[in-house]
Motif scaffolding. Structure first.
Motif, PDB file in Angstrom:
ATOM      1  N   ALA A 106      27.119 -20.058 -37.767  1.00  0.00           N
ATOM      2  CA  ALA A 106      26.182 -19.188 -38.522  1.00  0.00           C
ATOM      3  C   ALA A 106      24.846 -19.160 -37.723  1.00  0.00           C
ATOM      4  O   ALA A 106      24.521 -19.700 -36.949  1.00  0.00           O
ATOM      5  N   PRO A 107      24.571 -17.845 -37.719  1.00  0.00           N
ATOM      6  CA  PRO A 107      23.460 -17.536 -36.730  1.00  0.00           C
ATOM      7  C   PRO A 107      22.069 -17.771 -37.382  1.00  0.00           C
ATOM      8  O   PRO A 107      21.997 -18.096 -38.556  1.00  0.00           O
ATOM      9  N   THR A 108      21.025 -18.097 -36.458  1.00  0.00           N
ATOM     10  CA  THR A 108      19.712 -18.220 -36.843  1.00  0.00           C
ATOM     11  C   THR A 108      19.051 -17.280 -36.040  1.00  0.00           C
ATOM     12  O   THR A 108      19.265 -16.496 -35.157  1.00  0.00           O
ATOM     13  N   ARG A 109      17.800 -16.767 -36.745  1.00  0.00           N
ATOM     14  CA  ARG A 109      16.959 -15.602 -36.259  1.00  0.00           C
ATOM     15  C   ARG A 109      16.540 -15.626 -34.843  1.00  0.00           C
ATOM     16  O   ARG A 109      15.964 -16.642 -34.551  1.00  0.00           O
ATOM     17  N   TRP A 110      16.627 -14.670 -34.060  1.00  0.00           N
ATOM     18  CA  TRP A 110      16.101 -14.845 -32.697  1.00  0.00           C
ATOM     19  C   TRP A 110      14.661 -14.730 -32.796  1.00  0.00           C
ATOM     20  O   TRP A 110      13.849 -13.999 -33.747  1.00  0.00           O
ATOM     21  N   PRO A 113      12.419 -11.264 -30.981  1.00  0.00           N
ATOM     22  CA  PRO A 113      13.003 -10.319 -29.761  1.00  0.00           C
ATOM     23  C   PRO A 113      12.457  -9.125 -29.230  1.00  0.00           C
ATOM     24  O   PRO A 113      12.791  -8.805 -28.049  1.00  0.00           O
ATOM     25  N   VAL A 126      21.901  -7.798 -21.449  1.00  0.00           N
ATOM     26  CA  VAL A 126      22.329  -6.809 -22.250  1.00  0.00           C
ATOM     27  C   VAL A 126      23.526  -6.042 -21.846  1.00  0.00           C
ATOM     28  O   VAL A 126      24.554  -6.120 -22.386  1.00  0.00           O
ATOM     29  N   LYS A 174      28.569  -7.361 -33.699  1.00  0.00           N
ATOM     30  CA  LYS A 174      28.782  -9.024 -33.888  1.00  0.00           C
ATOM     31  C   LYS A 174      29.009  -9.512 -32.630  1.00  0.00           C
ATOM     32  O   LYS A 174      28.186 -10.442 -32.410  1.00  0.00           O
ATOM     33  N   LEU A 176      28.183  -8.402 -29.675  1.00  0.00           N
ATOM     34  CA  LEU A 176      26.868  -8.419 -28.828  1.00  0.00           C
ATOM     35  C   LEU A 176      25.812  -9.461 -29.217  1.00  0.00           C
ATOM     36  O   LEU A 176      25.095 -10.099 -28.571  1.00  0.00           O
ATOM     37  N   GLN A 177      25.743  -9.509 -30.584  1.00  0.00           N
ATOM     38  CA  GLN A 177      24.685 -10.608 -30.936  1.00  0.00           C
ATOM     39  C   GLN A 177      24.921 -11.971 -30.718  1.00  0.00           C
ATOM     40  O   GLN A 177      24.302 -12.680 -30.314  1.00  0.00           O
ATOM     41  N   THR A 181      22.951 -14.339 -28.123  1.00  0.00           N
ATOM     42  CA  THR A 181      22.426 -15.637 -28.550  1.00  0.00           C
ATOM     43  C   THR A 181      22.741 -16.683 -27.685  1.00  0.00           C
ATOM     44  O   THR A 181      22.034 -17.422 -27.289  1.00  0.00           O
TER      45      THR A 181
END
Lengths: 195, 80
Positions: A106-110, A113, A126, A174, A176-177, A181
């Protein structure tokens, strides 16, 4: 200054950055060089109207983007390069059987950014993450986000259905995120926010 | 709506044009799921990052100083 002198001056000033841009989308180098030459030729042909151009940079790069897209259309529509579908399914990693986030995924907020948008190192990461995309997702993503093509044009050029297009874009973003991360935001001194 | 569907609709770019019922389901899911709120926020940050990347792909206002490596016509005769 004559139109021919204008285009000579433009070519001298902008050829190298134009070639650098073309090489992001076209291989081998010779094809990128041909696209740049086509763009400069088209700019010269359009010179009577172009003399009023305030920004030669945007004028030349606008033509170049069209020439690159034309070449990509020729390449894919004539079947000279098929795009393989990735054999792995990222969703099997990200989500559990009930289609919720899998444990540990599960992601958490960057954290802040936008503060990284001035960092050369950030954009190197990137770029690295983009190069790791599967071929089909990379091509769809590149045409949409870097060449700024419309989805219908991308589907036509690459011979994709709309469903294929959406799947490829989703896969690209997805992945790339996840990549950013792991390779940037998790490395920063200020760790990620809780959601 | 499950997380997988929400993430697919956001990351594929379909959410803004989705039917009203789907967008409402997405809104409710976003309200309930902090992880998906985080995913969406990160996806929006990714869009801003890509804007920045496009700006960087354009050359700087000052053009490259090295110039071309091959000869260019200098006699005013136009391109080859």
């Amino acid at each position: 200054m004559t139109p021919a002198t204008d285009i000579n001056a433009w070519a001298a000033q902008w050829r190298t950055p134009m070639l650098r841009f073309a090489r992001l989308h076209l291989q081998p180098q010779e094809e990128a060089e041909d696209a740049v030459q086509d763009a400069l030729l088209a700019a010269w042909k359009g010179m009577p109207g172009a003399q009023a151009v305030d920004d030669p940079r945007r004028y030349l790069f606008g033509i170049l983007k069209h020439k690159i897209t034309d070449r990509l259309r020729q390449r894919y529509r004539h079947g000279s390069m098929a795009l393989p579908t990735p054999t792995d399914d990222l969703d099997d990693v990200l989500f559990d059987a009930s289609e919720h986030w899998a444990a540990g995924m599960a992601p958490t907020r960057w954290h802040t950014p936008d503060a990284h948008l001035e960092s050369d190192q950030f954009f190197l990461v990137v770029d690295l993450c983009i190069t790791r995309l599967p071929a089909k997702a990379a091509k769809v993503f590149s045409m949409k986000e870097l060449l700024e093509c419309e989805p219908d044009d991308i589907c036509y050029t690459l011979g994709l259905s709309k469903a294929d297009y959406w799947q490829s874009m989703s896969r690209a973003r997805k992945q790339l995120q996840l990549c950013l991360t792991q390779h940037w935001f998790d490395e920063q001194p200020h760790r990620r926010h809780a959601p | 709506m499950k997380c997988k569907e929400f993430v697919f609709l956001v990351s594929s770019g379909q959410m803004p044009q989705a039917p009203t019922a789907t967008r409402m389901a997405g809104r409710m899911h976003r309200y309930m799921c902090g992880h998906c709120r985080a995913f969406e926020a990160n996806d929006q940050a990714l869009s801003r990052t890509l804007n920045g990347m496009r700006e960087r792909q354009w050359p700087p206002v000052e053009p490259d100083a090295t110039g071309p490596t091959d000869a260019t016509p200098s006699d005013g005769a136009g391109p080859r």
